[in-house]
Design a protein around this motif. Structure first.
Motif, PDB file in Angstrom:
ATOM      1  N   GLY A  76       8.151  -4.246  -9.693  1.00 52.86           N
ATOM      2  CA  GLY A  76       7.246  -3.503 -10.555  1.00 52.86           C
ATOM      3  C   GLY A  76       7.960  -3.043 -11.804  1.00 52.86           C
ATOM      4  O   GLY A  76       9.158  -3.316 -11.988  1.00 52.86           O
ATOM      5  N   PRO A  77       7.282  -2.325 -12.691  1.00 54.01           N
ATOM      6  CA  PRO A  77       7.923  -1.806 -13.898  1.00 54.01           C
ATOM      7  C   PRO A  77       9.122  -0.923 -13.557  1.00 54.01           C
ATOM      8  O   PRO A  77       9.091  -0.189 -12.559  1.00 54.01           O
ATOM      9  CB  PRO A  77       6.805  -0.985 -14.561  1.00 54.01           C
ATOM     10  CG  PRO A  77       5.544  -1.629 -14.086  1.00 54.01           C
ATOM     11  CD  PRO A  77       5.833  -2.038 -12.671  1.00 54.01           C
ATOM     12  N   VAL A  78      10.165  -1.006 -14.363  1.00 48.95           N
ATOM     13  CA  VAL A  78      11.409  -0.274 -14.105  1.00 48.95           C
ATOM     14  C   VAL A  78      11.156   1.217 -13.892  1.00 48.95           C
ATOM     15  O   VAL A  78      11.656   1.818 -12.931  1.00 48.95           O
ATOM     16  CB  VAL A  78      12.415  -0.472 -15.267  1.00 48.95           C
ATOM     17  CG1 VAL A  78      13.632   0.427 -15.072  1.00 48.95           C
ATOM     18  CG2 VAL A  78      12.840  -1.926 -15.368  1.00 48.95           C
TER      19      VAL A  78
ATOM     20  N   GLU B  68       0.832  -1.204   0.000  1.00 53.05           N
ATOM     21  CA  GLU B  68       0.000   0.000   0.000  1.00 53.05           C
ATOM     22  C   GLU B  68       0.869   1.257   0.000  1.00 53.05           C
ATOM     23  O   GLU B  68       0.530   2.257  -0.643  1.00 53.05           O
ATOM     24  CB  GLU B  68      -0.916   0.000   1.232  1.00 53.05           C
ATOM     25  CG  GLU B  68      -2.083  -0.951   1.147  1.00 53.05           C
ATOM     26  CD  GLU B  68      -3.128  -0.482   0.132  1.00 53.05           C
ATOM     27  OE1 GLU B  68      -3.311   0.747  -0.011  1.00 53.05           O
ATOM     28  OE2 GLU B  68      -3.737  -1.340  -0.515  1.00 53.05           O
ATOM     29  N   LYS B  69       1.971   1.210   0.718  1.00 47.18           N
ATOM     30  CA  LYS B  69       2.835   2.383   0.851  1.00 47.18           C
ATOM     31  C   LYS B  69       3.377   2.829  -0.502  1.00 47.18           C
ATOM     32  O   LYS B  69       3.410   4.034  -0.817  1.00 47.18           O
ATOM     33  CB  LYS B  69       3.987   2.064   1.803  1.00 47.18           C
ATOM     34  CG  LYS B  69       4.946   3.229   2.028  1.00 47.18           C
ATOM     35  CD  LYS B  69       5.994   2.878   3.070  1.00 47.18           C
ATOM     36  CE  LYS B  69       6.903   4.076   3.350  1.00 47.18           C
ATOM     37  NZ  LYS B  69       7.886   3.779   4.417  1.00 47.18           N
ATOM     38  N   PHE B  70       3.827   1.856  -1.322  1.00 43.31           N
ATOM     39  CA  PHE B  70       4.432   2.206  -2.615  1.00 43.31           C
ATOM     40  C   PHE B  70       3.534   1.857  -3.804  1.00 43.31           C
ATOM     41  O   PHE B  70       3.882   2.167  -4.943  1.00 43.31           O
ATOM     42  CB  PHE B  70       5.777   1.485  -2.763  1.00 43.31           C
ATOM     43  CG  PHE B  70       6.793   1.903  -1.743  1.00 43.31           C
ATOM     44  CD1 PHE B  70       7.246   3.214  -1.677  1.00 43.31           C
ATOM     45  CD2 PHE B  70       7.302   0.977  -0.822  1.00 43.31           C
ATOM     46  CE1 PHE B  70       8.189   3.599  -0.737  1.00 43.31           C
ATOM     47  CE2 PHE B  70       8.241   1.353   0.116  1.00 43.31           C
ATOM     48  CZ  PHE B  70       8.686   2.676   0.170  1.00 43.31           C
ATOM     49  N   ASN B  71       2.413   1.210  -3.539  1.00 44.55           N
ATOM     50  CA  ASN B  71       1.513   0.735  -4.594  1.00 44.55           C
ATOM     51  C   ASN B  71       2.269  -0.122  -5.608  1.00 44.55           C
ATOM     52  O   ASN B  71       2.106   0.033  -6.824  1.00 44.55           O
ATOM     53  CB  ASN B  71       0.818   1.902  -5.299  1.00 44.55           C
ATOM     54  CG  ASN B  71      -0.372   1.425  -6.143  1.00 44.55           C
ATOM     55  OD1 ASN B  71      -0.858   0.302  -5.985  1.00 44.55           O
ATOM     56  ND2 ASN B  71      -0.824   2.274  -7.056  1.00 44.55           N
ATOM     57  N   GLU B  72       3.104  -1.020  -5.112  1.00 45.38           N
ATOM     58  CA  GLU B  72       3.830  -1.976  -5.943  1.00 45.38           C
ATOM     59  C   GLU B  72       3.711  -3.359  -5.303  1.00 45.38           C
ATOM     60  O   GLU B  72       3.403  -3.481  -4.117  1.00 45.38           O
ATOM     61  CB  GLU B  72       5.305  -1.591  -6.092  1.00 45.38           C
ATOM     62  CG  GLU B  72       5.543  -0.272  -6.805  1.00 45.38           C
ATOM     63  CD  GLU B  72       5.084  -0.268  -8.264  1.00 45.38           C
ATOM     64  OE1 GLU B  72       4.762  -1.352  -8.811  1.00 45.38           O
ATOM     65  OE2 GLU B  72       5.054   0.822  -8.864  1.00 45.38           O
ATOM     66  N   THR B  73       3.967  -4.391  -6.086  1.00 47.78           N
ATOM     67  CA  THR B  73       3.812  -5.764  -5.611  1.00 47.78           C
ATOM     68  C   THR B  73       4.935  -6.158  -4.649  1.00 47.78           C
ATOM     69  O   THR B  73       6.108  -5.882  -4.912  1.00 47.78           O
ATOM     70  CB  THR B  73       3.783  -6.744  -6.793  1.00 47.78           C
ATOM     71  OG1 THR B  73       2.645  -6.440  -7.611  1.00 47.78           O
ATOM     72  CG2 THR B  73       3.681  -8.183  -6.319  1.00 47.78           C
ATOM     73  N   VAL B  74       4.566  -6.793  -3.557  1.00 47.40           N
ATOM     74  CA  VAL B  74       5.527  -7.275  -2.558  1.00 47.40           C
ATOM     75  C   VAL B  74       5.475  -8.799  -2.549  1.00 47.40           C
ATOM     76  O   VAL B  74       4.394  -9.386  -2.465  1.00 47.40           O
ATOM     77  CB  VAL B  74       5.202  -6.721  -1.162  1.00 47.40           C
ATOM     78  CG1 VAL B  74       6.147  -7.315  -0.120  1.00 47.40           C
ATOM     79  CG2 VAL B  74       5.298  -5.197  -1.165  1.00 47.40           C
TER      80      VAL B  74
END
Length: 250
Positions: free
Chosen positions: A217-219, A99-105
């Motif tokens: 996530g995407p580069v 949630e903090k970075f809106n990227e997959t963990v």
């Protein structure tokens, strides 16, 4: 009262085949090798392997014809590995980080000699990292795999290095990369596994388990957040998880 229910021999044979992979510590085995090791007729072994394939617990290499563990059994094994720590604790912290970075963990672990995704918290972006729990993590490429390899005890790490990279020169290069990961405490990769995908990974030690926590996530998106910021987020999450896990053991 004594147990009188007869054993299902085909099931017992299937279990012996699966256990053979753990005992042999090899990723792939041929039909002949399995047959000889267990003293079973090839026809019997073949039928069981075909059934395991249909269930997704075994897969066959199109190139060599040898068999290796499928994502079905790895998914079951990954669930066991996470239950041995605290699934709720891990899930809470992984979703907080996602949630903090809106990227997959992604949470990864080594099972036998295979790296797998034990759990993941996905980003809200339409364009994100594909994958589900149980997918195989390549150990010699990408931030997650290399960090997972680096995090293993030295003896196992050396054994895996020899299995993964027979070429002495390439083995030395990979070994130096692993030593740098151990020194830095994290690893960054861009496009090593999937084109256009970046990742930053960090070791996570919970009880007697060695995991790896990764933001992927995407580069372009990860670069825009910046790797130092992502690294700090990972460090804070790993620190909380290891601290809370230690308290649960007391």
């Amino acid at each position: 009262m004594a147990e009188t229910t007869p054993a299902v021999h085909s099931v017992l044979h299937a279990i012996r085949i699966l256990e053979l992979y753990a005992a042999q510590r090899r990723e792939t085995l041929s039909l002949t090798e399995i047959s000889k090791a267990l003293g079973l007729h090839k026809t019997t072994v073949y039928r069981i392997l075909r059934t395991l394939q249909q269930a997704g617990w075994m897969e066959q290499s199109a190139k060599t014809g040898k068999y290796y563990l499928g994502t079905g059994i790895l998914l079951v094994a990954s669930a066991v590995s996470v239950h041995n720590t605290s699934r709720d604790l891990l899930s809470e912290e992984m979703h907080r980080l996602a949630e903090k970075f809106n990227e997959t963990v992604v949470l990864s672990v080594l099972l036998g000699h295979t790296g797998i995704c034990a759990d993941l918290a996905k980003s809200r972006h339409r364009l994100g990292v594909a994958g589900e729990r149980g997918y195989i993590v390549p150990l010699r490429s990408g931030a997650t795999g290399k960090t997972l390899l680096a995090a293993q005890p030295e003896e196992l790490r050396e054994q895996l290095l020899q299995e993964l990279e027979p070429d002495r020169t390439k083995q030395r290069i990979l070994k130096n990369q692993l030593l740098k990961i151990l020194q830095d405490g994290y690893c960054i990769s861009e496009g090593e596994v999937d084109q256009g995908v970046a990742a930053i990974a960090m070791p996570l030690h919970l009880k007697d388990k060695r995991f790896v926590l990764t933001i992927s996530g995407p580069v372009d998106r990860l670069r825009s957040i910046t790797y130092p910021v992502l690294r700090q987020g990972l460090e804070e999450t790993v620190s909380r998880l290891e601290r809370k896990s230690a308290l649960l053991e007391e």
